[in-house]
Design an enzyme around this catalytic site. Structure first.
Site, PDB file in Angstrom:
ATOM      1  N   LYS A  82      10.922  42.647  43.237  1.00  0.00           N
ATOM      2  CA  LYS A  82       9.808  42.957  43.963  1.00  0.00           C
ATOM      3  C   LYS A  82      10.288  44.654  44.005  1.00  0.00           C
ATOM      4  CE  LYS A  82       7.100  40.276  46.693  1.00  0.00           C
ATOM      5  NZ  LYS A  82       6.560  39.914  48.424  1.00  0.00           N
TER       6      LYS A  82
ATOM      7  N   LYS B 194       6.135  33.241  36.513  1.00  0.00           N
ATOM      8  CA  LYS B 194       4.914  32.268  37.212  1.00  0.00           C
ATOM      9  C   LYS B 194       3.668  32.690  37.637  1.00  0.00           C
ATOM     10  CE  LYS B 194       6.707  34.093  41.371  1.00  0.00           C
ATOM     11  NZ  LYS B 194       6.995  34.148  43.062  1.00  0.00           N
TER      12      LYS B 194
ATOM     13  N   LYS C 279      -0.561  36.631  41.690  1.00  0.00           N
ATOM     14  CA  LYS C 279      -1.939  36.913  41.838  1.00  0.00           C
ATOM     15  C   LYS C 279      -1.718  38.951  40.971  1.00  0.00           C
ATOM     16  CE  LYS C 279      -0.224  39.770  46.035  1.00  0.00           C
ATOM     17  NZ  LYS C 279       1.489  39.129  46.305  1.00  0.00           N
TER      18      LYS C 279
HETATM   19  P1  TYM Z   1       4.620  33.002  49.202  1.00  0.00           P
HETATM   20  O1  TYM Z   1       3.790  33.907  49.938  1.00  0.00           O
HETATM   21  O2  TYM Z   1       5.594  33.744  48.008  1.00  0.00           O
HETATM   22  O3  TYM Z   1       4.359  31.850  48.574  1.00  0.00           O
HETATM   23  C1  TYM Z   1       4.213  30.956  48.895  1.00  0.00           C
HETATM   24  C2  TYM Z   1       4.900  29.282  48.392  1.00  0.00           C
HETATM   25  O4  TYM Z   1       3.699  29.261  47.541  1.00  0.00           O
HETATM   26  C3  TYM Z   1       5.462  29.314  46.189  1.00  0.00           C
HETATM   27  N1  TYM Z   1       4.380  29.703  45.446  1.00  0.00           N
HETATM   28  C4  TYM Z   1       4.426  28.662  43.950  1.00  0.00           C
HETATM   29  N2  TYM Z   1       4.891  27.427  43.656  1.00  0.00           N
HETATM   30  C5  TYM Z   1       4.356  27.146  42.738  1.00  0.00           C
HETATM   31  N3  TYM Z   1       4.467  27.514  41.510  1.00  0.00           N
HETATM   32  C6  TYM Z   1       3.830  29.285  41.669  1.00  0.00           C
HETATM   33  N4  TYM Z   1       3.501  29.941  40.760  1.00  0.00           N
HETATM   34  C7  TYM Z   1       3.911  30.063  43.176  1.00  0.00           C
HETATM   35  N5  TYM Z   1       3.271  31.141  43.752  1.00  0.00           N
HETATM   36  C8  TYM Z   1       4.049  30.688  45.559  1.00  0.00           C
HETATM   37  C9  TYM Z   1       6.001  29.514  47.256  1.00  0.00           C
HETATM   38  O5  TYM Z   1       7.491  28.946  46.518  1.00  0.00           O
HETATM   39  C10 TYM Z   1       5.999  29.212  48.541  1.00  0.00           C
HETATM   40  O6  TYM Z   1       6.553  28.252  49.333  1.00  0.00           O
HETATM   41  N6  TYM Z   1       9.201  33.973  51.581  1.00  0.00           N
HETATM   42  C11 TYM Z   1       7.936  33.306  51.710  1.00  0.00           C
HETATM   43  C12 TYM Z   1       6.742  33.133  52.263  1.00  0.00           C
HETATM   44  C13 TYM Z   1       7.682  32.732  53.949  1.00  0.00           C
HETATM   45  C14 TYM Z   1       8.308  31.323  54.290  1.00  0.00           C
HETATM   46  C15 TYM Z   1       9.054  31.698  55.551  1.00  0.00           C
HETATM   47  C16 TYM Z   1       8.272  30.240  53.454  1.00  0.00           C
HETATM   48  C17 TYM Z   1       8.099  33.934  54.917  1.00  0.00           C
HETATM   49  N7  TYM Z   1       8.973  32.645  55.706  1.00  0.00           N
HETATM   50  C18 TYM Z   1       9.033  30.459  56.209  1.00  0.00           C
HETATM   51  C19 TYM Z   1       9.109  29.023  53.979  1.00  0.00           C
HETATM   52  C20 TYM Z   1      10.183  29.225  55.175  1.00  0.00           C
HETATM   53  C21 TYM Z   1       7.283  34.015  50.507  1.00  0.00           C
HETATM   54  O7  TYM Z   1       6.687  35.453  50.218  1.00  0.00           O
HETATM   55  O8  TYM Z   1       6.232  32.682  49.784  1.00  0.00           O
END
Ligand code: TYM
Length: 334
Positions: A116, A198, A201
């Protein structure tokens, strides 16, 4: 009594963009599949989103849409505590404490920070850097056994485990040690136009959104990159055929079929038959979710009632942990 014996699951998603197939297969599907076995906490991670500039009106709209989509995916608010992260101040409060127990070197090694900060060079702010400690706070407030996430978030859960070890090493058993819970199929869904990165969006042509129209989804699958293999055959070989492997992974995740079964199903048929079949399977998985989400979204009073009662339940649990932490580190009780 039975409620107390249940293990705890917790996870969150940033409402920084519309939910997509990677979010669904990597995370939400696992949440829904295990609802009855666990005491569940799922939230909209709005505090996290402002590490990157957001349009305020869009953020507000997407946060509510995300809640409607959680419910439409099958997260019944009666059996899952669904809440908005910023409604539970304990997240920010514990986040501060944990910042003081997380090392600069640890945070510097986080892949998401590196990615990022490369992408947003004009806004490498402190929040982007300390984001993983806020995520650790999100997790540890609820003392979960499992954190169901996609592969890309595993590093942050590992960091959380290091923080637990350090904190408990000083103060005794304050936090339960959480474990990442990663699905077999769908843990890392790749972009349809660029299978080496991956699905996200940021590349919308290669990303399938949960609310997208069936014809748009089908068009994206038909255009998905496969490979120039002259045999044109559906075989699982992630190294040489990453695009095909990704489509097989998606198909496996939505149908529950194994790679061997998929190979047999498309034996003698080329990508021309395979790609629309994957598209169709995804469309049929997402259709009821889209329709239900559209229906729920119209009922603003219902959504408000869900997130209010979710925040109340979440706050009760989170504040208990926060009080314990404050006492341990030596703050005077208010
Ligand atoms: P975020 O918002 O980027 O993504 C949310 C969830 O979706 C999964 N994910 C994917 N899994 C498979 N293939 C993909 N292409 C893909 N893109 C996204 C992510 O692994 C995630 O599980 N930091 C976290 C959000 C968060 C969080 C937490 C998660 C904040 N606090 C506490 C668990 C526990 C995040 O940015 O995920």
């Amino acid at each position: 009594m039975e409620e107390q014996a249940k293990k705890v699951m917790l996870s969150g998603i940033q409402p920084s963009g519309d939910l997509h197939l990677g979010n669904y297969l990597g995370a939400i599907k696992n949440w829904v599949d295990r609802t009855d076995e666990f005491d569940n906490y799922y939230f909209m991670a709005d505090l996290h989103t402002i590490t990157v500039r957001q349009n305020p009106a869009d953020l507000r709209r997407r946060t509510l849409e995300q809640l409607a989509q959680y419910i439409a995916c099958g997260l019944d608010p009666e059996r899952n505590t669904l809440f908005i992260q910023s409604h539970v101040p304990a997240h920010a409060q514990l986040g501060w404490v944990l910042n003081c127990y997380t090392m600069f070197g640890e945070l510097s090694r986080m892949t998401q920070f590196k990615d990022k900060s490369a992408k947003h060079k004009d806004n490498i702010n402190g929040g982007l850097f300390t984001y993983p400690t806020l995520m650790a706070a999100d997790i540890l407030l609820y003392q979960p056994d499992f954190v169901p996430v996609g592969e890309d978030q595993k590093q942050h859960v590992e960091l959380t485990r290091n923080i637990v070890q350090r904190f408990n090493g000083i103060y005794g058993e304050v936090f339960k040690m959480p474990e990442p819970y990663i699905p077999k199929a769908g843990a890392r869904v790749m972009g349809l136009t660029a299978p080496e990165s991956k699905m996200s969006k940021s590349i919308p042509e290669g990303c399938v959104f949960l609310m997208e129209k069936p014809e748009d989804i089908q068009r994206k699958f038909k255009r998905a990159i496969t490979d120039s293999d002259t045999q044109n055959c559906v075989r699982y070989d992630p190294e040489h055929k990453p695009g095909v492997a990704n489509l097989m992974n998606i198909y496996a995740a939505v149908t529950g079929k194994s790679y061997a079964q998929i190979e047999a199903e498309f034996e003698g048929q080329g990508y021309g038959a395979f790609k629309p079949a994957v598209g169709e399977a995804v469309i049929e998985t997402l259709r009821p979710i889209r329709e239900e989400a559209q229906r729920i979204l119209k009922d603003k009073a219902y959504l408000e009632q869900v997130y209010r009662s979710g925040a109340e339940k979440a706050s009760y649990v989170a504040n208990k942990t926060l009080r314990k932490v404050y006492k341990k580190v030596g703050f005077v009780a208010p």
